[in-house]
Each structure stands twice: as structure tokens, then as C-alpha cells.
Design an enzyme around this catalytic site. Sequence first.
Site, short mmCIF file in Angstrom:
data_model
loop_
_atom_site.label_atom_id
_atom_site.label_comp_id
_atom_site.label_asym_id
_atom_site.label_seq_id
_atom_site.Cartn_x
_atom_site.Cartn_y
_atom_site.Cartn_z
N ARG A 198 18.96 -12.61 13.88
CA ARG A 198 17.76 -12.41 14.68
C ARG A 198 16.77 -13.52 14.35
O ARG A 198 16.43 -13.72 13.20
CB ARG A 198 17.19 -11.04 14.30
CG ARG A 198 16.22 -10.45 15.22
CD ARG A 198 15.89 -9.03 14.81
NE ARG A 198 15.00 -8.97 13.67
CZ ARG A 198 14.03 -8.05 13.54
NH1 ARG A 198 13.87 -7.14 14.47
NH2 ARG A 198 13.28 -8.04 12.48
N THR A 220 11.11 -15.04 17.63
CA THR A 220 11.33 -14.48 18.99
C THR A 220 11.99 -13.10 18.94
O THR A 220 11.99 -12.38 19.92
CB THR A 220 12.26 -15.40 19.80
OG1 THR A 220 13.56 -15.39 19.15
CG2 THR A 220 11.73 -16.82 19.88
N ASP A 224 14.08 -5.71 4.57
CA ASP A 224 15.22 -6.44 5.14
C ASP A 224 16.49 -6.01 4.42
O ASP A 224 16.70 -6.32 3.24
CB ASP A 224 15.00 -7.95 4.98
CG ASP A 224 16.08 -8.75 5.70
OD1 ASP A 224 17.28 -8.56 5.38
OD2 ASP A 224 15.75 -9.54 6.59
N ASP A 262 18.76 -8.78 2.90
CA ASP A 262 18.18 -9.38 1.69
C ASP A 262 18.30 -8.43 0.50
O ASP A 262 18.61 -8.85 -0.61
CB ASP A 262 16.71 -9.73 1.92
CG ASP A 262 16.54 -11.00 2.74
OD1 ASP A 262 17.51 -11.77 2.87
OD2 ASP A 262 15.43 -11.21 3.26
O1 LIG Z 1 17.46 -4.49 16.29
P1 LIG Z 1 17.10 -5.90 15.99
O2 LIG Z 1 15.66 -6.21 16.32
O3 LIG Z 1 18.02 -6.91 16.62
O4 LIG Z 1 17.16 -6.09 14.42
C1 LIG Z 1 18.18 -5.60 13.65
C2 LIG Z 1 19.00 -6.72 13.07
O5 LIG Z 1 18.21 -7.44 12.12
C3 LIG Z 1 18.92 -7.51 10.90
O6 LIG Z 1 19.76 -8.61 10.84
P2 LIG Z 1 19.23 -10.07 10.45
O7 LIG Z 1 19.01 -10.89 11.67
O8 LIG Z 1 18.08 -9.95 9.49
O9 LIG Z 1 20.48 -10.70 9.74
P3 LIG Z 1 21.05 -10.44 8.27
O10 LIG Z 1 21.76 -9.10 8.32
O11 LIG Z 1 21.98 -11.59 8.07
O12 LIG Z 1 19.90 -10.44 7.31
C4 LIG Z 1 19.74 -6.24 10.89
O13 LIG Z 1 20.81 -6.28 9.99
C5 LIG Z 1 20.17 -6.12 12.31
O14 LIG Z 1 21.35 -6.84 12.60
O1 LIG Z 2 13.14 -3.48 9.37
C1 LIG Z 2 14.09 -4.24 9.61
C2 LIG Z 2 14.29 -4.80 10.88
C3 LIG Z 2 15.36 -5.61 11.08
N1 LIG Z 2 16.21 -5.88 10.05
C4 LIG Z 2 16.02 -5.36 8.83
O2 LIG Z 2 16.80 -5.63 7.91
N2 LIG Z 2 14.97 -4.55 8.64
MG LIG Z 3 18.09 -9.86 7.58
#
Ligand SMILES: O=P(O)(O)OC[C@H]1O[C@H](OP(=O)(O)OP(=O)(O)O)[C@H](O)[C@@H]1O
Ligand SMILES: O=c1cc[nH]c(=O)[nH]1
Ligand SMILES: [Mg+2]
Length: 215
Positions: A111, A115, A206, A209
Site C-alpha cells: 500500500r 495514496t 503496522d 512491521d
Molecule cells: O486495506 P488496506 O488499506 O489496503 O490496508 C491493508 C494492507 O496494509 C498492510 O500492508 P502493507 O502495505 O503495510 O504491506 P506489508 O504487509 O508489507 O507491511 C496490510 O498488511 C494490508 O495488506
Molecule cells: O492499521 C493498519 C492499516 C494497514 N496496515 C496495517 O498494518 N495496519
Molecule cells: Mg505494512
Amino acid sequence: MVEPSARTPANVSVVEHPLTSHLLAGLRDESTPPEQFRHLSKRLSTVLVLEATRNLPTRRARVTTPLEEADAELLDGGVVAVPILRAGLGLLEAVTDLLPDVQVGYAGLERDESTLQPTSYYLKVPNLDGTSTLLLDPMLATGGSAAFAASLLKERGARNVQLVCVVAAPEGIERLANEHPDVGVVTGAIDSHLNDVGFIVPGLGDFGDRLFGTS
Ligand SMILES: O=P(O)(O)OC[C@H]1O[C@H](OP(=O)(O)OP(=O)(O)O)[C@H](O)[C@@H]1O
Ligand SMILES: O=c1cc[nH]c(=O)[nH]1
Ligand SMILES: [Mg+2]
């Protein structure tokens, strides 16, 4: 946190159980270190995956117990699990433990932090025709990532998709229901709202993370 309301779509299931609440409290706690976070994530996802697999197809069989023959039911049909990288990996081990015959695909989505739009950087999935597909992503925030992933899986033949998540925002539930009304959702909780940078409140931060010790 909000109770499932009259506006919660019928195919959204909130797993209400003392164990779910207990494990979720540990995940939410900002002082939980990554090693414990991974452990809690695996235990909670076991509970969630049990619910998500409640309607898997079965076939009748007979088994011989030490006493006599008995009716039995066996799992029947392929299951594919697709974690959305990275955070979805925190839910995968519970699936492979519970369903040793599961096939595993991967969807790499990220994500954009400004944006909030997801982009795909990797996709490798087995044939999804005729399978039950478990889409694994702990955080349903705007719903953009889950909706995008569901479209990618459907393009590859998936017809029976369940999203397994840990925490869902009402905004994400609504978006997924609008774009993919056929996709079921199993979640540990429905939280209050998204903040102005797209994070779930109160949420747990997150997930990726916290799972992998990055920031
Ligand atoms: O519903 P949304 O608004 O799309 O957000 C949710 C997404 O955000 C996070 O991923 P992230 O992009 O942080 O990737 P990561 O798991 O690699 O940290 C989470 O694991 C979801 O995939
Ligand atoms: O709260 C949030 C939203 C998106 N992705 C995450 O990991 N946490
Ligand atoms: Mg993430």
C-alpha cells in the site's frame, strides 16, 4: 471496537470468543515484542482459520473403530491459502498446520503510504479452479489490498474465497462487500474507524512491521 451491527454484511463473521479477545489484547499491546507477536498471531489465526473453514466440503466415509464400523466425514476438495505479503505470512503457519494438504500461493501487495493505493509486486498461485481459497491478510483497512487481491485470484479462477483477517475497519468491510459481495470475511474484531493516514483505530499499528521487527 464496535459490535457487529445491522449494517455488517451477512458473510462477515466476527469470532467472539474469550480466547480471541485475550490473544488480540496481546497483539494490540504496543509493548509486545516481535517474537511474542508472532506467537500470538499464530495462536489467534488458528482460531480464525477454524471458523473460516467451517463450510469446507466433506464426503461421507466409513471407518472401523476398535469397536465397530462408524460413519465418518472426510475433507473433500482442494484448499489454497494465499497470504498477502508481508503481514499475511503471520497467518500462514496456522493454515499449514491445520490443513497439511493445503496448496500455498503468494500475493505481494504494498500500500502506497500517501495514496493508500495497493500495487502488486509478486503473484504466484496454483490453479484455483474448483478450490476453496483462503486469502490471508490480518489488516482490512481501506479494503483496497483485499479487494485487489480478490480480483487477482478471481482472474485466475477462484470462485469460493474467504478473507481471514485479525482486525477489520468498517470502511474496509464496506468496500469489500461492494466490490466482492461473494467474498466472506472472518475477523477477530471490527474496530472503530480509519485515521487520516489510513490506519485502523484503535488497531494494533503496522502488522507487518510488528511481525518482522521493522519500522
Ligand atoms: O486495506 P488496506 O488499506 O489496503 O490496508 C491493508 C494492507 O496494509 C498492510 O500492508 P502493507 O502495505 O503495510 O504491506 P506489508 O504487509 O508489507 O507491511 C496490510 O498488511 C494490508 O495488506
Ligand atoms: O492499521 C493498519 C492499516 C494497514 N496496515 C496495517 O498494518 N495496519
Ligand atoms: Mg505494512
